[in-house]
Design a protein around this motif. Sequence first.
Motif, PDB file in Angstrom:
ATOM      1  N   ASP A 192      33.136  33.599  36.142  1.00  0.00           N
ATOM      2  CA  ASP A 192      33.943  32.587  35.464  1.00  0.00           C
ATOM      3  C   ASP A 192      33.538  31.167  35.848  1.00  0.00           C
ATOM      4  O   ASP A 192      34.214  30.202  35.474  1.00  0.00           O
ATOM      5  CB  ASP A 192      35.431  32.801  35.745  1.00  0.00           C
ATOM      6  N   ARG A 194      33.478  29.850  38.853  1.00  0.00           N
ATOM      7  CA  ARG A 194      33.940  29.452  40.177  1.00  0.00           C
ATOM      8  C   ARG A 194      32.869  29.756  41.216  1.00  0.00           C
ATOM      9  O   ARG A 194      31.927  30.518  40.965  1.00  0.00           O
ATOM     10  CB  ARG A 194      35.223  30.203  40.558  1.00  0.00           C
ATOM     11  N   ILE A 196      32.584  31.202  45.180  1.00  0.00           N
ATOM     12  CA  ILE A 196      33.246  31.800  46.332  1.00  0.00           C
ATOM     13  C   ILE A 196      32.463  31.420  47.578  1.00  0.00           C
ATOM     14  O   ILE A 196      31.228  31.443  47.580  1.00  0.00           O
ATOM     15  CB  ILE A 196      33.374  33.334  46.176  1.00  0.00           C
ATOM     16  N   PHE A 208      37.745  29.670  47.428  1.00  0.00           N
ATOM     17  CA  PHE A 208      37.081  29.386  46.160  1.00  0.00           C
ATOM     18  C   PHE A 208      36.973  27.881  45.929  1.00  0.00           C
ATOM     19  O   PHE A 208      37.767  27.090  46.432  1.00  0.00           O
ATOM     20  CB  PHE A 208      37.863  29.994  44.991  1.00  0.00           C
ATOM     21  N   ASN A 212      42.058  27.239  45.177  1.00  0.00           N
ATOM     22  CA  ASN A 212      43.236  27.925  44.640  1.00  0.00           C
ATOM     23  C   ASN A 212      44.420  27.620  45.542  1.00  0.00           C
ATOM     24  O   ASN A 212      44.702  28.352  46.492  1.00  0.00           O
ATOM     25  CB  ASN A 212      42.959  29.432  44.566  1.00  0.00           C
ATOM     26  N   TYR A 217      41.480  33.656  52.030  1.00  0.00           N
ATOM     27  CA  TYR A 217      41.861  35.061  51.941  1.00  0.00           C
ATOM     28  C   TYR A 217      41.188  35.818  53.080  1.00  0.00           C
ATOM     29  O   TYR A 217      39.972  35.773  53.239  1.00  0.00           O
ATOM     30  CB  TYR A 217      41.451  35.638  50.586  1.00  0.00           C
ATOM     31  N   ASN A 244      31.990  42.843  40.908  1.00  0.00           N
ATOM     32  CA  ASN A 244      32.359  42.816  42.314  1.00  0.00           C
ATOM     33  C   ASN A 244      31.253  42.148  43.136  1.00  0.00           C
ATOM     34  O   ASN A 244      30.138  41.942  42.647  1.00  0.00           O
ATOM     35  CB  ASN A 244      32.626  44.234  42.831  1.00  0.00           C
ATOM     36  N   ASP A 257      36.237  43.415  45.611  1.00  0.00           N
ATOM     37  CA  ASP A 257      36.974  42.840  44.491  1.00  0.00           C
ATOM     38  C   ASP A 257      37.680  41.599  45.041  1.00  0.00           C
ATOM     39  O   ASP A 257      38.732  41.692  45.665  1.00  0.00           O
ATOM     40  CB  ASP A 257      37.981  43.852  43.945  1.00  0.00           C
ATOM     41  N   TYR A 258      37.073  40.441  44.854  1.00  0.00           N
ATOM     42  CA  TYR A 258      37.532  39.206  45.509  1.00  0.00           C
ATOM     43  C   TYR A 258      38.834  38.688  44.911  1.00  0.00           C
ATOM     44  O   TYR A 258      39.596  38.003  45.584  1.00  0.00           O
ATOM     45  CB  TYR A 258      36.443  38.129  45.441  1.00  0.00           C
ATOM     46  N   ASP A 259      39.119  39.005  43.646  1.00  0.00           N
ATOM     47  CA  ASP A 259      40.367  38.544  43.047  1.00  0.00           C
ATOM     48  C   ASP A 259      41.569  39.309  43.580  1.00  0.00           C
ATOM     49  O   ASP A 259      42.667  38.756  43.713  1.00  0.00           O
ATOM     50  CB  ASP A 259      40.308  38.672  41.519  1.00  0.00           C
ATOM     51  N   ARG A 260      41.371  40.588  43.903  1.00  0.00           N
ATOM     52  CA  ARG A 260      42.462  41.400  44.459  1.00  0.00           C
ATOM     53  C   ARG A 260      42.364  41.512  45.980  1.00  0.00           C
ATOM     54  O   ARG A 260      43.197  42.174  46.594  1.00  0.00           O
ATOM     55  CB  ARG A 260      42.452  42.796  43.828  1.00  0.00           C
ATOM     56  N   ASN A 261      41.337  40.895  46.547  1.00  0.00           N
ATOM     57  CA  ASN A 261      41.112  40.958  48.002  1.00  0.00           C
ATOM     58  C   ASN A 261      41.112  42.408  48.468  1.00  0.00           C
ATOM     59  O   ASN A 261      41.807  42.792  49.421  1.00  0.00           O
ATOM     60  CB  ASN A 261      42.167  40.142  48.758  1.00  0.00           C
TER      61      ASN A 261
END
Length: 564
Positions: A192, A194, A196, A208, A212, A217, A244, A257-261
């Motif tokens: 997207d 961004r 990391i 990020f 955010n 995280y 991922n 999965d960095y969005d869901r940690n």
Amino acid sequence: MSVPSFHCRPPNSPFMMADNLIIILPFLFSLLVTLPPQPATCQILPSYSGRQGRWQLLHASVGISGMHMQLLHNNKVVIFDRADFGPSNISLPRGRCRSYRSDTGTLKSDCTAHSIIYRTGTNSYRPLMIQTDTWCSSGAVLPNGTLVQTGGYHAGDHVVRMLDPCDNCDWVEFPGYLSERRWYATAQVLPDGRIIIVGGRRQFNYEFYPRNNGHSYTLSFLRETRDEHENNLYPFLHLLPDGNLFIFANTRSISLDYDRNRVVKEFPSIPDGNPRNYPSSGSSVLLPLDENNDVIEAEIMICGGAPLNAYPQVTRGTFVRAISTCGRLRVTDENPNWVMEEMPTPRVMGDMVLLPTGDIIIVNGAQSGTAGWENGRGPVTRPVIYTPNYAHGRRFSVMNPANRPRLYHSSAILLTDGRILVGGSNPHRYYNFTGVEYPTDLSLEAYSPPYLSAENEPIRPTILSTRNILTYRQYFTVSFSVSENLSEGELSVSIVAPSFATHSFGMNQRMVVLKKNGFSRLTENTYELGVIAPSTAEIAPPGYYLLFVVHTGIPSSGMWVRIQ
């Protein structure tokens, strides 16, 4: 003197026409490299110009040592060093100065530059002004082409710095932007757009850009992979086709999965049990992703480094032989396993750079010791080129040596014309040019791989036109010329994301082989290929890429395209 050399390649190798993939007789260079036994099928060929590549000194000094490098889409290279040690060898323009705090806490004034812009087209450079310390930092390029540089040391460890690719732009700094101290962290562009930023010294977390809500995280994997000598700094990050993030630290690796940690999968540890991250400092690449395959495979390659406990032995004056193995892990397999192979010589602090052909060049580094000040011995001056698709045991070839050793704090990147820009090497706390075995190096060199030899000009493609803005899955055409002997079946089109190179790792380095869809002849020596743009942003995140046409293993110069 002409030196006989071994040719150990299949008869249809493009480098038989080019001038590549040579393994030098071990007994002639035993002081430089130690090579494994040669296959019985090797044939002795006479050496000739270009067969092992060519080195060119671009500048004996650009005023700074090139610890960090990034090619931008205006064909200019951002180069910068640390900024906390005192004056460099190039002044800031118009009498500009900055104040900084030294290691002792003393406030000092510095009127020299610690960053430059190198113009590849004119072989010239100009100084840039950094306000805070960029030592051992990270970076990535946004989809719009702006370089985002993250972290550093002292007052710079929470700073984000930005540099736009314009003629007279300079660094813009945003103090306190990062939520955590980022020193020896790694950055990766995401699908997207961004970025990391992962890890850093005593940082077991990620965050990020854009931030955010200022949160980081927790990532326990980073704490678990830190041993008593760290060996998990500058973790190797590679964005996988499923979106991922592959993370390798010390000897272990995961898919995150960095969005869901959430850790999606842990892969087997690298078999020899030796750490590969700083200060053991191996190197890593994601092998080219090929959109012509029904299923896109993702394979990670890691080479070199220093054995377990090599770092404390350096402090006692013992420089342990570096690791000589590479490992490949196909992470898209149902049950991935490492496949190991031997390099021609051990190497720590090497730089792995993807070539337009899909081969990998490994350059710089040392035969013993570790990363760190005064910690390396036995410079490895000969690059090796690795061809992933050749048979196991026949993939490495030794190239012509450089005249300058490149040890700690050196770097290497791919340029638009296919050369490799090499700079840096400062294994000392300060700039030190006399009375030391390996003086601080402020020079810039270019290495021309064998595919750039003049013998290949008749079969080298020249891109005539293509679209410069692409959308995902878009059909487009590339027109090009080849002087003679066109082989339609030996044509391919690839895109390469230039890397942010520092400390033996090219962040965001990526190659995608695009799907071909049609071919036609326009005139006697001009042709058109139909091509499909990358299928997803997970395969190729949005941003600027170099597009190459490759013909029988010989690449064109690159043309910039933007994927959005």
